[in-house]
Design a protein around this motif. Structure first.
Motif, mmCIF file in Angstrom:
data_model
loop_
_atom_site.group_PDB
_atom_site.id
_atom_site.type_symbol
_atom_site.label_atom_id
_atom_site.label_comp_id
_atom_site.label_asym_id
_atom_site.label_seq_id
_atom_site.Cartn_x
_atom_site.Cartn_y
_atom_site.Cartn_z
ATOM 1 N N ASP A 163 41.879 53.226 35.951
ATOM 2 C CA ASP A 163 43.247 53.608 35.600
ATOM 3 C C ASP A 163 44.046 54.114 36.796
ATOM 4 N N PHE A 164 43.370 54.742 37.745
ATOM 5 C CA PHE A 164 44.066 55.336 38.889
ATOM 6 C C PHE A 164 44.042 54.431 40.118
ATOM 7 N N LYS A 165 43.644 53.185 39.915
ATOM 8 C CA LYS A 165 43.709 52.152 40.955
ATOM 9 C C LYS A 165 42.958 52.523 42.237
ATOM 10 N N PRO A 190 43.913 57.399 45.189
ATOM 11 C CA PRO A 190 45.360 57.325 45.380
ATOM 12 C C PRO A 190 45.947 58.307 46.396
ATOM 13 N N PHE A 225 49.258 49.210 45.255
ATOM 14 C CA PHE A 225 48.714 49.831 44.041
ATOM 15 C C PHE A 225 48.892 51.344 43.969
ATOM 16 N N HIS A 226 48.933 52.033 45.086
ATOM 17 C CA HIS A 226 49.036 53.493 45.065
ATOM 18 C C HIS A 226 50.502 53.917 45.070
ATOM 19 N N THR A 227 51.153 53.654 43.955
ATOM 20 C CA THR A 227 52.556 54.014 43.787
ATOM 21 C C THR A 227 52.673 55.533 43.593
ATOM 22 N N GLU A 247 53.902 56.995 41.085
ATOM 23 C CA GLU A 247 53.496 57.268 39.701
ATOM 24 C C GLU A 247 51.971 57.402 39.593
ATOM 25 N N ILE A 248 51.250 56.499 40.216
ATOM 26 C CA ILE A 248 49.781 56.541 40.194
ATOM 27 C C ILE A 248 49.279 57.777 40.938
ATOM 28 N N LYS A 249 49.878 58.091 42.088
ATOM 29 C CA LYS A 249 49.462 59.272 42.852
ATOM 30 C C LYS A 249 49.645 60.545 42.042
ATOM 31 N N HIS A 284 47.066 60.687 39.175
ATOM 32 C CA HIS A 284 45.748 61.021 39.707
ATOM 33 C C HIS A 284 45.670 62.499 40.083
#
Length: 83
Positions: free
Chosen positions: A17-19, A47, A65-67, A69-71, A74
């Motif tokens: 989920d957190f790429k 991330p 992938f580490h946008t 939003e993802i950062k 996480h």
């Protein structure tokens, strides 16, 4: 008789989920051009990890992938685990 050692990043995967980006590096030992040994090492880039020392391919994956939003997701998840 020449023995050489070659390092090749042969797999770069996006996991979970957190790429998280998982990188597999093969160490290939060759004698006179013929492979005589191969071993693997894996490492993961989360991330919020520093990726400045990674290869161009891995940096491209991180950028994609580490946008933000993802950062944030996480970091929030990690903070909940520590609390």
């Amino acid at each position: 008789m020449a023995i050489t050692k070659e390092l090749v990043q042969d797999q770069i995967e996006v996991i979970g989920d957190f790429k998280h980006i998982q990188v597999r590096t093969a160490t290939i030992i060759k004698e006179d051009g013929k492979e005589i040994s191969r071993s693997y090492h894996r490492h993961v880039i989360a991330p919020n990890d520093d990726s400045t020392n990674e290869s161009a391919d891995v940096k491209a994956m991180v950028a994609h992938f580490h946008t933000d939003e993802i950062k944030k997701a996480h970091a929030d998840h990690t903070a909940k685990q520590v609390s």
